[in-house]
Design a protein around this motif. Structure first.
Motif, PDB file in Angstrom:
ATOM      1  N   GLU A  99       0.832  -1.192   0.000  1.00 44.65           N
ATOM      2  CA  GLU A  99       0.000   0.000   0.000  1.00 44.65           C
ATOM      3  C   GLU A  99       0.876   1.254   0.000  1.00 44.65           C
ATOM      4  N   LYS A 100       1.899   1.205   0.866  1.00 46.48           N
ATOM      5  CA  LYS A 100       2.808   2.349   0.969  1.00 46.48           C
ATOM      6  C   LYS A 100       3.479   2.603  -0.384  1.00 46.48           C
ATOM      7  N   GLN A 101       3.879   1.517  -1.009  1.00 45.50           N
ATOM      8  CA  GLN A 101       4.559   1.609  -2.292  1.00 45.50           C
ATOM      9  C   GLN A 101       3.654   2.239  -3.353  1.00 45.50           C
ATOM     10  N   LYS A 102       2.384   1.801  -3.353  1.00 43.85           N
ATOM     11  CA  LYS A 102       1.415   2.341  -4.308  1.00 43.85           C
ATOM     12  C   LYS A 102       1.254   3.842  -4.117  1.00 43.85           C
ATOM     13  N   GLU A 103       1.100   4.220  -2.857  1.00 39.15           N
ATOM     14  CA  GLU A 103       0.921   5.628  -2.508  1.00 39.15           C
ATOM     15  C   GLU A 103       2.107   6.449  -3.025  1.00 39.15           C
ATOM     16  N   LEU A 104       3.297   5.868  -2.810  1.00 36.07           N
ATOM     17  CA  LEU A 104       4.529   6.536  -3.219  1.00 36.07           C
ATOM     18  C   LEU A 104       4.576   6.725  -4.738  1.00 36.07           C
ATOM     19  N   GLU A 142       4.042  14.387  -8.815  1.00 38.72           N
ATOM     20  CA  GLU A 142       4.987  15.455  -8.562  1.00 38.72           C
ATOM     21  C   GLU A 142       6.039  15.602  -9.651  1.00 38.72           C
ATOM     22  N   LYS A 143       6.029  14.641 -10.574  1.00 38.26           N
ATOM     23  CA  LYS A 143       6.973  14.734 -11.672  1.00 38.26           C
ATOM     24  C   LYS A 143       6.783  16.102 -12.329  1.00 38.26           C
TER      25      LYS A 143
END
Ligand SMILES: Nc1ncnc2c1ncn2[C@@H]1O[C@H](COP(=O)(O)OP(=O)(O)O)[C@@H](O)[C@H]1O
Ligand SMILES: [Mg+2]
Length: 383
Positions: A132-137, A144-145
């Protein structure tokens, strides 16, 4: 990427003592697990190389490659796999070293089976959380790119507004003069004027072009000027439905399928509904234009604590890489004279930054385009 099944842990049990391993496996099976078994570190790595595994229960003391070395390799090559070590009761230091090397936890033999079962569940839960954390990231990185050069666009905006303003005056004079010429040509004394029809046609061409030029200057002047924002509570889902209502005809004409993937949460934001609708209209118009018959548009929202991320995805023609950096520029268009002014996304970008939001785009030619908009749920500055 390892895809987790919600209920089934892919479990690998590694121990060289066959009797012990079998006994543990049997008892884990009674608790709903289906462990694959290996008797050495080598065998364990071989299995991992073949199939993804969520949790490895790994004996530390084994002939051949040791549990600790096996752990090191697992943590290097299968980052998502969690490892629970089994150590002898005299070798607690192994366990501690294991934790330092990234093991989820260690249990000392003899093993309490319910304890082990719980640990496996916790390790599995950990994988889910990390995913989940990875997805959010990944989402955040996407948003933000810095593909859109905000400042450059802002200054082009100011300049175009000035130009639009300056062009409006001569435009009005040309329009008036064309009208006057038309009037003269239609008086009785001019009825016999040679090539009168051709002159009339020329004037009409002038008038049509004036219309287009006015459309452009109007778009620039009405949207580029910082509008008076009217913030209120906005139900994003309702706004999306409403906007679709306005585009019903176009959608029906092209037989476009709409997929809704709206977050079941509240979808409420503090924003300006009129400006936001303008954004949605422009993006949806572009999506519809990019689609051939029977194409689809997918709308999804994802709500986090602070924001709602809206994705508008089409499976249309896509945008070539070399154009991706230009689509927000004023007057950039790939459409014909009658179809596009190249101001839609420029206006979108302008509004989005006025609303303290962010927009990003990804696209693949032949596959389609996704626009992501990150809208803050609350906006203390504007309350
Ligand atoms: N969903 C989309 N799919 C493919 N191309 C798109 C999409 N949205 C925008 N574009 C490209 O970006 C250009 C600029 O869009 P926009 O600023 O709205 O101006 P216009 O629609 O008037 O051309 C379009 O001409 C098109 O080439
Ligand atoms: Mg457009």
């Amino acid at each position: 990427m390892t895809k987790l099944h919600d209920d089934k842990v892919r479990l690998l049990l590694v121990d060289d003592e066959e009797g012990f391993r079998m006994a543990i496996a049997r008892r884990l099976e009674k608790r709903g697990f289906v462990p694959v078994q290996a008797s050495t570190g080598e065998e364990c790595l071989e299995i991992l190389g073949r199939d993804p595994v969520d949790v490895v229960v790994l004996d530390v003391k084994m002939p051949g490659i040791s549990g600790i070395d096996t752990l090191k390799i697992i943590k290097q090559e299968y980052v998502k796999t969690q490892v629970i070590l089994l150590t002898g009761n005299v070798a607690v230091s192994d366990g501690i070293e294991g934790i330092k090397l990234g093991a989820f936890d260690y249990l000392t033999k003899p093993i309490e089976i319910d304890h082990l079962a719980n640990k496996i569940k916790q390790a599995f839960e950990m994988i889910r959380l990390e995913e989940e954390k990875q997805k959010e990231l990944e989402y955040r990185e996407k948003l933000e790119k810095k593909m859109i050069d905000t400042e450059r666009l802002a200054s082009i905006g100011t300049m175009s507004t000035g130009i639009a303003h300056e062009i409006n005056n001569p435009l009005a004079i040309i329009n008036e003069s064309a009208g006057f010429m038309k009037y003269i040509l239609s008086t009785p004394e001019m009825l016999k004027c040679p090539r009168r029809d051709a002159l009339m046609m020329g004037i009409e061409k002038i008038e049509n072009s004036i219309k287009r030029a006015s459309k452009i200057t109007q778009q620039l002047l009405t949207h580029v000027k910082k509008p008076e924002l009217q913030f209120s509570e906005v139900n994003l889902k309702a706004l999306l439905y409403e906007t679709f209502g306005l585009l019903k005809r176009e959608i029906k004409d092209k037989q476009i399928n709409i997929n809704w993937e709206i977050d079941p949460k509240k979808n409420m934001i503090w924003s300006d509904p009129y400006q936001l609708r303008q954004v949605l209209m422009n993006l949806l118009n572009n999506a519809i234009h990019a689609l051939s018959e029977n194409g689809s548009i997918t709308l999804s929202t994802r709500e986090t604590n602070e924001d709602i991320i809206l994705e508008i995805k089409d499976n249309g023609i896509g945008i070539p890489k070399e154009n991706l950096g230009k689509i927000f520029d004023p007057f950039f268009t790939t459409k014909s004279f009658d179809e596009g002014t190249g101001l839609g996304l420029f206006v979108v970008h302008k509004i989005i930054s006025n609303l303290n939001s962010k927009i990003d785009v990804t696209s693949t030619v032949g596959e389609g385009t996704s626009f992501y908009i990150k809208l803050p749920k609350t906006n203390e500055l504007n309350r």
